[in-house]
Design a protein around this motif. Structure first.
Motif, mmCIF file in Angstrom:
data_model
loop_
_atom_site.group_PDB
_atom_site.id
_atom_site.type_symbol
_atom_site.label_atom_id
_atom_site.label_comp_id
_atom_site.label_asym_id
_atom_site.label_seq_id
_atom_site.Cartn_x
_atom_site.Cartn_y
_atom_site.Cartn_z
ATOM 1 N N VAL A 1 10.752 22.207 -22.014
ATOM 2 C CA VAL A 1 11.867 21.879 -22.908
ATOM 3 C C VAL A 1 12.607 23.160 -23.266
ATOM 4 C CG1 VAL A 1 12.535 20.857 -25.093
ATOM 5 C CG2 VAL A 1 10.591 19.958 -23.860
ATOM 6 N N PRO A 2 13.904 23.255 -22.960
ATOM 7 C CA PRO A 2 14.641 24.471 -23.321
ATOM 8 C C PRO A 2 15.045 24.444 -24.799
ATOM 9 C CG PRO A 2 16.087 22.951 -22.201
ATOM 10 C CD PRO A 2 14.718 22.332 -22.176
ATOM 11 N N ASP A 3 15.218 25.622 -25.374
ATOM 12 C CA ASP A 3 15.710 25.717 -26.748
ATOM 13 C C ASP A 3 17.218 25.522 -26.812
ATOM 14 O OD1 ASP A 3 13.218 26.128 -27.846
ATOM 15 O OD2 ASP A 3 13.331 28.306 -27.606
ATOM 16 N N VAL A 4 17.902 25.817 -25.698
ATOM 17 C CA VAL A 4 19.354 25.701 -25.617
ATOM 18 C C VAL A 4 19.703 24.962 -24.331
ATOM 19 C CG1 VAL A 4 21.510 26.989 -25.472
ATOM 20 C CG2 VAL A 4 19.661 27.859 -26.886
ATOM 21 N N ALA A 5 20.663 24.033 -24.415
ATOM 22 C CA ALA A 5 21.129 23.293 -23.252
ATOM 23 C C ALA A 5 22.651 23.269 -23.265
ATOM 24 C CB ALA A 5 20.589 21.867 -23.267
ATOM 25 N N PRO A 6 23.286 23.225 -22.083
ATOM 26 C CA PRO A 6 24.752 23.164 -22.068
ATOM 27 C C PRO A 6 25.247 21.797 -22.545
ATOM 28 C CG PRO A 6 23.888 23.043 -19.845
ATOM 29 C CD PRO A 6 22.728 23.315 -20.746
ATOM 30 N N CYS A 7 26.307 21.815 -23.339
ATOM 31 C CA CYS A 7 26.904 20.582 -23.846
ATOM 32 C C CYS A 7 27.606 19.858 -22.697
ATOM 33 C CB CYS A 7 27.902 20.918 -24.948
ATOM 34 S SG CYS A 7 28.824 19.499 -25.552
ATOM 35 N N PRO A 8 27.425 18.534 -22.562
ATOM 36 C CA PRO A 8 28.107 17.806 -21.480
ATOM 37 C C PRO A 8 29.615 17.713 -21.688
ATOM 38 C CG PRO A 8 26.873 16.287 -22.861
ATOM 39 C CD PRO A 8 26.548 17.665 -23.337
ATOM 40 N N GLY A 9 30.099 17.902 -22.914
ATOM 41 C CA GLY A 9 31.532 17.791 -23.187
ATOM 42 C C GLY A 9 32.291 19.094 -22.970
ATOM 43 N N CYS A 10 31.731 20.211 -23.487
ATOM 44 C CA CYS A 10 32.476 21.474 -23.438
ATOM 45 C C CYS A 10 31.726 22.594 -22.723
ATOM 46 C CB CYS A 10 32.834 21.909 -24.853
ATOM 47 S SG CYS A 10 31.388 22.257 -25.884
ATOM 48 N N ALA A 11 30.484 22.353 -22.305
ATOM 49 C CA ALA A 11 29.643 23.309 -21.572
ATOM 50 C C ALA A 11 29.221 24.516 -22.412
ATOM 51 C CB ALA A 11 30.322 23.756 -20.282
ATOM 52 N N PRO B 1 26.733 26.417 -25.131
ATOM 53 C CA PRO B 1 25.306 26.246 -25.403
ATOM 54 C C PRO B 1 25.076 25.473 -26.708
ATOM 55 C CG PRO B 1 25.960 28.539 -25.680
ATOM 56 C CD PRO B 1 27.146 27.812 -25.150
ATOM 57 N N ALA B 2 24.166 24.527 -26.648
ATOM 58 C CA ALA B 2 23.822 23.709 -27.813
ATOM 59 C C ALA B 2 22.342 23.887 -28.109
ATOM 60 C CB ALA B 2 24.140 22.248 -27.537
ATOM 61 N N ARG B 3 22.015 24.072 -29.370
ATOM 62 C CA ARG B 3 20.621 24.287 -29.767
ATOM 63 C C ARG B 3 19.888 22.965 -29.927
ATOM 64 N NH1 ARG B 3 18.848 29.108 -31.247
ATOM 65 N NH2 ARG B 3 17.278 28.120 -32.550
ATOM 66 N N ARG B 4 18.610 23.003 -29.618
ATOM 67 C CA ARG B 4 17.778 21.815 -29.780
ATOM 68 C C ARG B 4 17.520 21.590 -31.261
ATOM 69 N NH1 ARG B 4 11.620 21.245 -28.325
ATOM 70 N NH2 ARG B 4 11.838 23.460 -28.677
ATOM 71 N N ARG B 5 17.602 20.336 -31.696
ATOM 72 C CA ARG B 5 17.358 19.976 -33.094
ATOM 73 C C ARG B 5 15.934 19.472 -33.233
ATOM 74 N NH1 ARG B 5 21.770 16.185 -35.487
ATOM 75 N NH2 ARG B 5 20.649 16.784 -37.349
ATOM 76 N N MET B 6 15.352 19.738 -34.365
ATOM 77 C CA MET B 6 14.027 19.213 -34.662
ATOM 78 C C MET B 6 14.203 17.820 -35.254
ATOM 79 S SD MET B 6 12.216 21.495 -33.549
ATOM 80 C CE MET B 6 10.550 21.615 -34.070
ATOM 81 N N THR B 7 13.668 16.819 -34.606
ATOM 82 C CA THR B 7 13.805 15.437 -35.057
ATOM 83 C C THR B 7 12.445 14.777 -35.088
ATOM 84 O OG1 THR B 7 14.179 14.670 -32.801
ATOM 85 C CG2 THR B 7 16.130 15.236 -34.089
ATOM 86 N N GLY B 8 12.404 13.613 -35.694
ATOM 87 C CA GLY B 8 11.173 12.834 -35.724
ATOM 88 C C GLY B 8 10.880 12.252 -34.353
ATOM 89 N N GLY B 9 9.652 11.928 -34.113
ATOM 90 C CA GLY B 9 9.267 11.356 -32.836
ATOM 91 C C GLY B 9 9.757 9.922 -32.690
#
Length: 92
Positions: free
Chosen positions: A23-33, A35-43
């Motif tokens: 799992v990367p900490d940063v992924a490219p945004c599909p809209g603007c490319a 870098p987007a940070r991963r958010r901590m969310t509930g399972g």
């Protein structure tokens, strides 16, 4: 594979599926490319493949892929009860 939520500062949130080991900490945004940070969310509370998940997916899919009906559904025969108490019930 589980889904992870990423947040782009300009476009907002989006989900991506990644193996848990990579799992990367940063992924490219599909809209603007950008870098987007991963958010901590509930399972996830639903198991994929469960009846509830399939129902939710099918319901969501009908919003953009409505089912096309070519003929009315076949009539099914109703079973007649032989219980004498059922004869007192109102008929529809």
């Amino acid at each position: 594979m589980p889904y992870y939520e990423f947040c782009c500062r300009s476009c907002g949130s989006f989900d991506r599926s990644h193996p848990m080991a990579t799992v990367p900490d940063v992924a490219p945004c599909p809209g603007c490319a950008l870098p987007a940070r991963r958010r901590m969310t509930g399972g996830a509370l639903l198991h994929t493949g469960s009846t509830a998940t399939r129902l939710l997916d099918a319901t969501a899919r009908t919003a953009h892929e409505p089912a096309v009906v070519t003929a009315p559904p076949a009539r099914t025969t109703t079973r007649i009860s032989r219980n004498p108490l059922h004869h007192k019930l109102p008929r529809a």
